[in-house]
Design a protein around this motif. Structure first.
Motif, PDB file in Angstrom:
ATOM      1  N   MET A 139      52.754  39.050   5.282  1.00  0.00           N
ATOM      2  CA  MET A 139      52.297  40.750   4.928  1.00  0.00           C
ATOM      3  C   MET A 139      50.782  40.678   5.093  1.00  0.00           C
ATOM      4  O   MET A 139      50.127  40.927   4.528  1.00  0.00           O
ATOM      5  N   GLY A 168      57.761  44.088  -7.636  1.00  0.00           N
ATOM      6  CA  GLY A 168      57.713  44.058  -5.853  1.00  0.00           C
ATOM      7  C   GLY A 168      57.758  42.620  -5.037  1.00  0.00           C
ATOM      8  O   GLY A 168      58.498  42.041  -5.854  1.00  0.00           O
ATOM      9  N   PHE A 169      57.604  42.905  -4.049  1.00  0.00           N
ATOM     10  CA  PHE A 169      57.376  41.128  -3.067  1.00  0.00           C
ATOM     11  C   PHE A 169      56.361  40.576  -3.499  1.00  0.00           C
ATOM     12  O   PHE A 169      56.483  39.590  -2.778  1.00  0.00           O
ATOM     13  N   ASP A 170      55.118  40.626  -4.553  1.00  0.00           N
ATOM     14  CA  ASP A 170      54.238  39.930  -4.510  1.00  0.00           C
ATOM     15  C   ASP A 170      54.546  38.924  -5.164  1.00  0.00           C
ATOM     16  O   ASP A 170      54.152  38.072  -5.935  1.00  0.00           O
ATOM     17  N   SER A 210      58.008  36.257  -6.946  1.00  0.00           N
ATOM     18  CA  SER A 210      59.355  35.393  -6.204  1.00  0.00           C
ATOM     19  C   SER A 210      60.287  35.359  -6.870  1.00  0.00           C
ATOM     20  O   SER A 210      61.046  34.725  -8.004  1.00  0.00           O
ATOM     21  N   SER A 254      63.552  43.900  -5.661  1.00  0.00           N
ATOM     22  CA  SER A 254      62.927  44.972  -6.371  1.00  0.00           C
ATOM     23  C   SER A 254      62.941  46.054  -6.955  1.00  0.00           C
ATOM     24  O   SER A 254      64.378  46.531  -7.996  1.00  0.00           O
ATOM     25  N   THR A 257      67.905  45.445  -3.627  1.00  0.00           N
ATOM     26  CA  THR A 257      67.844  44.724  -2.981  1.00  0.00           C
ATOM     27  C   THR A 257      68.256  44.540  -1.550  1.00  0.00           C
ATOM     28  O   THR A 257      69.354  45.869  -0.809  1.00  0.00           O
TER      29      THR A 257
END
Length: 317
Positions: free
Chosen positions: A1, A15-17, A19, A23, A36
């Protein structure tokens, strides 16, 4: 990313940030959306069973956030020459599992692909104040796991033609079992963190929970329920490739102590549609464990969350 622009939004709670398993976006003070997606190649020879497992696996991420899945979209890839009835059976398996979960599959997308693949994009809902992540565990919490380990080894043995008929049924039944019952129990108690144990293995997911919670985790290996036949095949050297990748990722943060190599291998075993790893307040642990015992495939009290004092994050005993 790296180098890709992403938009900031204060309503994006997860979010994706991070683990985490899905979301989460806050719609208002009473409602957040959980989203998901997951799909993979066949893990079962029976197309109907493959569809069930793929759907159960995708739905699991919403349960791991404390959410309730409601809508789903099919993701389907298949060769042009794949018989129509096989495609139908894959979809039927997914639809039946979604129906069991109370989820409506409203459409989806399919493409031709040399290798069949199937899964779901799932949308669920949760109250923003009742959202569960993998990073809220507190020192003193008790850890529970809700399915047995060994699926990666079992599927590897099956590909080699060495899995018994009983072992195959055990593995397939567990993978097709929803984590809905576990979620329905845990939301009644003071649970601080949850994740589902999938391809990253028990130790990989435990490490993520410990690091995200700024804590450490102690696992009682004798309390971990491992499928007996999986232990036999692992002892014979039938180890999935994902096990080595999981070990490479997590081993530097794991203190194995006197735990033997075979048992350590099983704790790195990649799972498909695995159980939930739950960190619950010690005051609720007995009550939640008793209720889980009658609801999930295997209710295991496997350890506790402890203070982090630097160094390694996961301790085996």
């Amino acid at each position: 990313m790296e180098g890709i622009r992403v938009r900031y939004d204060e309503n994006l709670l997860v979010g994706f940030d991070k683990s985490d398993d899905a979301s989460v976006y806050k719609l208002n003070d009473e409602l957040a959306i959980v989203q998901t997606v997951d799909f993979f190649p066949p893990i079962a020879d029976d197309p109907y069973l493959f569809g069930q497992i793929a759907a159960a696996n995708a739905l699991s991420d919403v349960y791991a956030m404390g959410g309730e899945p409601k809508l789903a979209l099919n993701l389907l890839c298949f060769p042009e020459d794949l018989p129509r009835h096989i495609v139908h059976e894959i979809l039927r398996g997914g639809y039946d599992k979604a129906y069991e979960a109370g989820v409506i599959i409203t459409g989806g997308h399919s493409i031709f692909d040399p290798e069949p693949k199937y899964g779901l994009c799932v949308t669920g809902f949760v109250h923003p104040q009742k959202l569960l992540t993998n990073s809220g565990a507190k020192a003193g919490d008790v850890l529970y796991l809700t399915k047995r380990l060994g699926i990666g080894v079992m599927t590897t043995a099956n590909k080699a033609g060495l899995l018994s008929a009983a072992g195959l049924e055990t593995a397939m039944t567990q993978m097709a079992t929803l984590n809905k019952a576990a979620r329905d129990v845990l939301v009644k108690y003071r649970v601080h963190a949850v994740t589902d144990v999938t391809g990253f293995s028990l130790l990989g997911h435990a490490l993520e929970m410990a690091a995200g919670s700024k804590a450490a985790i102690e696992i009682d290996t004798a309390a971990v329920d491992i499928i007996p036949e999986a232990l036999e095949h692992a002892a014979a050297g039938l180890l999935p490739g994902g096990m080595y990748r999981n070990r490479d990722f997590a081993e530097a943060q794991v203190e194995a102590g006197d735990v033997g190599q075979l048992l350590c291998d099983m704790l790195y075993d990649p799972q498909t549609s695995g159980g939930l790893l739950i960190a619950v307040d010690a005051g609720d642990a007995d009550a939640m464990g008793a209720e889980l015992a009658g609801a999930v495939p295997s209710a295991q009290r496997i350890g506790r969350v402890i203070e982090y004092n630097g160094g390694k994050r996961v301790f085996l005993k």
